[in-house]
Design an enzyme around this catalytic site. Structure first.
Site, PDB file in Angstrom:
ATOM      1  N   GLY A  53     -67.057 -14.235 -35.456  1.00 23.06           N
ATOM      2  CA  GLY A  53     -66.840 -13.938 -36.790  1.00 23.06           C
ATOM      3  C   GLY A  53     -66.958 -14.252 -37.909  1.00 23.06           C
ATOM      4  O   GLY A  53     -67.613 -14.004 -39.028  1.00 23.06           O
ATOM      5  N   GLU A 108     -60.664 -16.918 -39.810  1.00 23.24           N
ATOM      6  CA  GLU A 108     -60.904 -15.519 -38.982  1.00 23.24           C
ATOM      7  C   GLU A 108     -62.084 -14.323 -40.027  1.00 23.24           C
ATOM      8  O   GLU A 108     -61.368 -14.719 -41.133  1.00 23.24           O
ATOM      9  CB  GLU A 108     -60.215 -14.856 -38.540  1.00 23.24           C
ATOM     10  CG  GLU A 108     -59.802 -13.460 -38.414  1.00 23.24           C
ATOM     11  CD  GLU A 108     -60.075 -13.386 -36.663  1.00 23.24           C
ATOM     12  OE1 GLU A 108     -61.241 -13.389 -36.798  1.00 23.24           O
ATOM     13  OE2 GLU A 108     -59.981 -12.203 -36.356  1.00 23.24           O
ATOM     14  N   ASP A 109     -62.697 -13.508 -39.278  1.00 23.84           N
ATOM     15  CA  ASP A 109     -63.290 -13.003 -39.989  1.00 23.84           C
ATOM     16  C   ASP A 109     -62.475 -11.581 -41.283  1.00 23.84           C
ATOM     17  O   ASP A 109     -62.091 -11.357 -41.943  1.00 23.84           O
ATOM     18  CB  ASP A 109     -64.647 -11.693 -39.095  1.00 23.84           C
ATOM     19  CG  ASP A 109     -63.914 -11.357 -38.398  1.00 23.84           C
ATOM     20  OD1 ASP A 109     -63.078 -11.997 -37.881  1.00 23.84           O
ATOM     21  OD2 ASP A 109     -65.309 -11.336 -37.218  1.00 23.84           O
ATOM     22  N   ASP A 112     -57.904  -6.782 -38.329  1.00 23.08           N
ATOM     23  CA  ASP A 112     -57.393  -5.124 -37.847  1.00 23.08           C
ATOM     24  C   ASP A 112     -56.018  -5.029 -37.637  1.00 23.08           C
ATOM     25  O   ASP A 112     -54.952  -4.630 -37.917  1.00 23.08           O
ATOM     26  CB  ASP A 112     -58.176  -5.020 -37.140  1.00 23.08           C
ATOM     27  CG  ASP A 112     -58.762  -3.895 -36.831  1.00 23.08           C
ATOM     28  OD1 ASP A 112     -58.584  -3.023 -37.739  1.00 23.08           O
ATOM     29  OD2 ASP A 112     -59.423  -3.351 -35.273  1.00 23.08           O
ATOM     30  N   LYS A 140     -57.414  -5.295 -43.233  1.00 23.95           N
ATOM     31  CA  LYS A 140     -57.600  -3.839 -43.378  1.00 23.95           C
ATOM     32  C   LYS A 140     -56.504  -2.982 -43.656  1.00 23.95           C
ATOM     33  O   LYS A 140     -55.766  -2.263 -43.978  1.00 23.95           O
ATOM     34  CB  LYS A 140     -57.729  -3.450 -41.794  1.00 23.95           C
ATOM     35  CG  LYS A 140     -59.667  -3.187 -41.750  1.00 23.95           C
ATOM     36  CD  LYS A 140     -59.603  -2.627 -40.609  1.00 23.95           C
ATOM     37  CE  LYS A 140     -61.384  -2.731 -40.199  1.00 23.95           C
ATOM     38  NZ  LYS A 140     -61.914  -1.970 -39.346  1.00 23.95           N
ATOM     39  N   PHE A 160     -65.296   0.651 -40.220  1.00 24.93           N
ATOM     40  CA  PHE A 160     -65.871  -0.536 -39.173  1.00 24.93           C
ATOM     41  C   PHE A 160     -66.536  -0.736 -40.473  1.00 24.93           C
ATOM     42  O   PHE A 160     -68.029  -0.752 -40.865  1.00 24.93           O
ATOM     43  CB  PHE A 160     -66.724   0.743 -38.291  1.00 24.93           C
ATOM     44  CG  PHE A 160     -66.848  -0.682 -37.656  1.00 24.93           C
ATOM     45  CD1 PHE A 160     -65.933  -1.158 -36.515  1.00 24.93           C
ATOM     46  CD2 PHE A 160     -67.845  -1.739 -37.133  1.00 24.93           C
ATOM     47  CE1 PHE A 160     -65.560  -1.814 -35.789  1.00 24.93           C
ATOM     48  CE2 PHE A 160     -68.178  -2.867 -36.127  1.00 24.93           C
ATOM     49  CZ  PHE A 160     -67.278  -3.083 -35.479  1.00 24.93           C
ATOM     50  N   ASP A 167     -70.120  -7.638 -36.478  1.00 24.50           N
ATOM     51  CA  ASP A 167     -71.109  -7.046 -35.895  1.00 24.50           C
ATOM     52  C   ASP A 167     -70.616  -5.487 -35.585  1.00 24.50           C
ATOM     53  O   ASP A 167     -69.172  -5.740 -35.665  1.00 24.50           O
ATOM     54  CB  ASP A 167     -70.795  -7.766 -34.232  1.00 24.50           C
ATOM     55  CG  ASP A 167     -70.237  -7.807 -34.000  1.00 24.50           C
ATOM     56  OD1 ASP A 167     -68.635  -8.611 -33.558  1.00 24.50           O
ATOM     57  OD2 ASP A 167     -70.549  -8.087 -32.354  1.00 24.50           O
ATOM     58  N   ARG A 173     -74.937  -9.776 -37.557  1.00 23.22           N
ATOM     59  CA  ARG A 173     -74.110 -10.588 -38.158  1.00 23.22           C
ATOM     60  C   ARG A 173     -74.781 -11.477 -39.315  1.00 23.22           C
ATOM     61  O   ARG A 173     -74.107 -12.004 -39.887  1.00 23.22           O
ATOM     62  CB  ARG A 173     -73.910 -11.514 -36.742  1.00 23.22           C
ATOM     63  CG  ARG A 173     -72.715 -11.500 -36.060  1.00 23.22           C
ATOM     64  CD  ARG A 173     -72.413 -12.327 -34.821  1.00 23.22           C
ATOM     65  NE  ARG A 173     -71.660 -11.554 -33.873  1.00 23.22           N
ATOM     66  CZ  ARG A 173     -70.792 -11.250 -33.167  1.00 23.22           C
ATOM     67  NH1 ARG A 173     -69.631 -11.541 -34.652  1.00 23.22           N
ATOM     68  NH2 ARG A 173     -69.780 -11.001 -32.941  1.00 23.22           N
TER      69      ARG A 173
END
Ligand code: IMP
Ligand code: MG
Length: 181
Positions: A53, A108-109, A112, A140, A160, A167, A173
């Site tokens: 990610g 990190e992407d 969550d 988030k 989402f 992705d 992506r």
């Protein structure tokens, strides 16, 4: 939305663009400047991208860091297929660079539940890293998520998100913007 007529979507609809290309570019530039200032005295920083990610974010971010750095990647096993969340995270690809005594910036992407980071950070520390800071593009900010993330690109809505590395079932992506599904 900008997805209209976008051949990259293969005819599938996205709901709305949440962060456009220019918004992302500006924020990545700011993060790069902050990171450059924070590690200026620190010697050589090892930037570790968590695949897959983070691949676009990392590529743009490191080009905004004005320091001598090294870049490597890691791939962590995903932790759940509805099973218990007690299992250790495993590294499917190990960074070739030694971690011993290094200052590490883990990229990190999206944060969550925070589970991935909560498991990965102790693992990197056990391998002798001097310190590990996290830079996440998106967070988030879910209630109860306490993992320590030093740099956050954007506080994300709880929907989402796809694009710019993120992705859905391996699609989307490559989009240069971030959209909600
Ligand atoms: P966590 O361990 O629950 O914090 O999950 C983090 C990982 O889940 C991220 O690195 C992503 O791979 C994935 N993820 C969580 N939320 C999203 C999302 O909105 N879009 C795409 N991937 C997501
Ligand atoms: Mg991820």
């Amino acid at each position: 939305m900008s997805g209209d007529g976008d051949a990259r979507l293969g005819g599938r609809a996205l709901q709305r663009v949440v962060y456009g290309e220019e918004t992302i570019r500006r924020r990545v530039r700011e993060l790069g400047a902050e990171i450059s200032a924070a590690y200026a005295e620190d010697g050589q920083l090892l930037v570790l991208g968590l695949l897959k990610g983070s691949f676009l974010f990392l590529a743009d971010l490191v080009r905004e860091v004005r320091l001598p750095i090294q870049v490597d990647f890691l791939v962590a096993s995903s932790y759940g297929a509805g099973t218990s969340s007690s299992g250790e995270v495993r590294l499917l690809y190990e960074p070739a660079s030694g971690l011993d005594g290094r200052s590490i910036l883990l990229v990190e992407d999206i944060v969550d539940s925070g589970t991935t980071l909560a498991r990965l950070l102790p693992l990197l520390e056990r391998r002798g890293a001097k310190r590990v800071d996290v830079c996440a593009l998106l967070h988030k900010r879910l209630p109860g998520v306490t993992v320590d993330v030093r740099w956050v690109g954007f506080d994300a809505p709880n929907s989402f998100l796809v694009g710019y590395g993120l992705d859905h079932a391996e699609d989307f992506r490559h989009l240069p913007y971030i959209a909600s599904l």
